[in-house]
Motif scaffolding. Structure first.
Motif, PDB file in Angstrom:
ATOM      1  N   GLY A  52       0.830  -1.197   0.000  1.00 53.90           N
ATOM      2  CA  GLY A  52       0.000   0.000   0.000  1.00 53.90           C
ATOM      3  C   GLY A  52       0.864   1.246   0.000  1.00 53.90           C
ATOM      4  N   TYR A  53       0.223   2.355  -0.280  1.00 55.47           N
ATOM      5  CA  TYR A  53       0.943   3.620  -0.375  1.00 55.47           C
ATOM      6  C   TYR A  53       0.057   4.749   0.127  1.00 55.47           C
ATOM      7  N   VAL A  54       0.678   5.881   0.403  1.00 54.11           N
ATOM      8  CA  VAL A  54      -0.046   7.063   0.838  1.00 54.11           C
ATOM      9  C   VAL A  54      -0.199   7.979  -0.374  1.00 54.11           C
ATOM     10  N   PRO A  55      -1.430   8.262  -0.789  1.00 49.05           N
ATOM     11  CA  PRO A  55      -1.621   9.156  -1.939  1.00 49.05           C
ATOM     12  C   PRO A  55      -0.952  10.508  -1.688  1.00 49.05           C
ATOM     13  N   GLY A  56      -0.226  10.983  -2.691  1.00 52.55           N
ATOM     14  CA  GLY A  56       0.444  12.272  -2.587  1.00 52.55           C
ATOM     15  C   GLY A  56       1.826  12.222  -1.984  1.00 52.55           C
ATOM     16  N   ALA A  57       2.203  11.094  -1.393  1.00 51.77           N
ATOM     17  CA  ALA A  57       3.550  10.981  -0.829  1.00 51.77           C
ATOM     18  C   ALA A  57       4.568  10.922  -1.963  1.00 51.77           C
ATOM     19  N   VAL A  58       5.739  11.455  -1.701  1.00 57.46           N
ATOM     20  CA  VAL A  58       6.833  11.381  -2.670  1.00 57.46           C
ATOM     21  C   VAL A  58       7.481  10.005  -2.531  1.00 57.46           C
ATOM     22  N   PRO A  59       7.467   9.179  -3.586  1.00 57.31           N
ATOM     23  CA  PRO A  59       8.122   7.869  -3.502  1.00 57.31           C
ATOM     24  C   PRO A  59       9.623   8.014  -3.736  1.00 57.31           C
ATOM     25  N   LEU A  60      10.413   7.776  -2.715  1.00 53.12           N
ATOM     26  CA  LEU A  60      11.861   7.905  -2.829  1.00 53.12           C
ATOM     27  C   LEU A  60      12.510   6.849  -1.933  1.00 53.12           C
ATOM     28  N   ALA A  61      12.722   5.680  -2.485  1.00 53.94           N
ATOM     29  CA  ALA A  61      13.246   4.552  -1.716  1.00 53.94           C
ATOM     30  C   ALA A  61      14.616   4.857  -1.127  1.00 53.94           C
ATOM     31  N   TRP A  62      14.808   4.453   0.116  1.00 56.03           N
ATOM     32  CA  TRP A  62      16.116   4.527   0.762  1.00 56.03           C
ATOM     33  C   TRP A  62      16.967   3.352   0.284  1.00 56.03           C
ATOM     34  N   LYS A  63      16.356   2.181   0.237  1.00 58.68           N
ATOM     35  CA  LYS A  63      16.995   0.973  -0.284  1.00 58.68           C
ATOM     36  C   LYS A  63      16.023   0.345  -1.281  1.00 58.68           C
ATOM     37  N   GLN A  64      16.582  -0.454  -2.196  1.00 62.56           N
ATOM     38  CA  GLN A  64      15.747  -1.052  -3.230  1.00 62.56           C
ATOM     39  C   GLN A  64      15.788  -2.572  -3.189  1.00 62.56           C
ATOM     40  N   TRP A  65      14.679  -3.146  -3.546  1.00 63.16           N
ATOM     41  CA  TRP A  65      14.526  -4.583  -3.693  1.00 63.16           C
ATOM     42  C   TRP A  65      14.887  -4.947  -5.113  1.00 63.16           C
ATOM     43  N   PRO A  66      15.515  -6.075  -5.407  1.00 62.30           N
ATOM     44  CA  PRO A  66      15.942  -7.083  -4.434  1.00 62.30           C
ATOM     45  C   PRO A  66      17.284  -6.725  -3.817  1.00 62.30           C
ATOM     46  N   GLY A  67      17.556  -7.353  -2.705  1.00 62.22           N
ATOM     47  CA  GLY A  67      18.845  -7.206  -2.074  1.00 62.22           C
ATOM     48  C   GLY A  67      18.965  -6.068  -1.089  1.00 62.22           C
ATOM     49  N   MET A  68      17.978  -5.191  -1.049  1.00 67.52           N
ATOM     50  CA  MET A  68      17.989  -4.051  -0.136  1.00 67.52           C
ATOM     51  C   MET A  68      19.290  -3.261  -0.238  1.00 67.52           C
ATOM     52  N   GLN A  69      19.660  -2.978  -1.468  1.00 68.45           N
ATOM     53  CA  GLN A  69      20.835  -2.165  -1.746  1.00 68.45           C
ATOM     54  C   GLN A  69      20.472  -0.685  -1.631  1.00 68.45           C
TER      55      GLN A  69
END
Length: 146
Positions: A52-69
């Motif tokens: 799920g996500y919050v409408p209007g939130a800025v999507p900016l991953a700290w780490k990415q899948w796969p591997g949580m790099q």
């Protein structure tokens, strides 16, 4: 939900080391609604897509899948937000842990950054499940699922 010594929900930020502080989910939403801050969802793309996500939130991953790099675009994303305006950034992750690291890094980059306590899904319950002990969703704050 984290509470003060008297058991009241935090209505002001709690001081923290290396970033502006910790805020309760409800306070974060109040700031967003009032235009006082920007909500930055630092969870992975997969988490936002599947959980799920919050409408209007800025999507900016700290780490990415796969591997949580570490996300190599995180710093540039924060800089782009700072170039738009100087509103504080409210960092949201799954449980309120990655968002601390993201808030610290955003602070190093010149932002006023806060961690949202409990995250999107909250703490684990006695069965090892999230969603029943705090968190953005559990608090009834706006969210959607694909």
């Amino acid at each position: 939900m984290r509470h003060d010594a008297a058991g009241a929900e935090l209505e002001v930020p709690r001081p923290a080391q290396g970033y502006a502080g910790d805020v309760a989910p409800t306070l974060a939403w109040q700031w967003v609604q009032a235009g006082r801050a920007r909500l930055v969802d630092v969870r992975t793309d997969a988490e936002r897509e599947w959980v799920g996500y919050v409408p209007g939130a800025v999507p900016l991953a700290w780490k990415q899948w796969p591997g949580m790099q570490p996300n190599p675009a995180f710093d540039d994303g924060v800089r782009a937000l700072l170039a738009q305006d100087d509103r504080p950034l409210l960092m949201l992750c799954r449980s309120g842990a990655r968002s601390i690291a993201a808030a610290r890094r955003a602070t190093e980059l010149g932002a006023t950054a806060y961690n949202i306590l409990e995250g999107f899904e909250g703490d684990l319950d006695e069965h090892g499940h999230r969603g029943q002990r705090g968190g953005w969703r559990h608090r009834g704050l706006p969210w959607r699922q694909n």
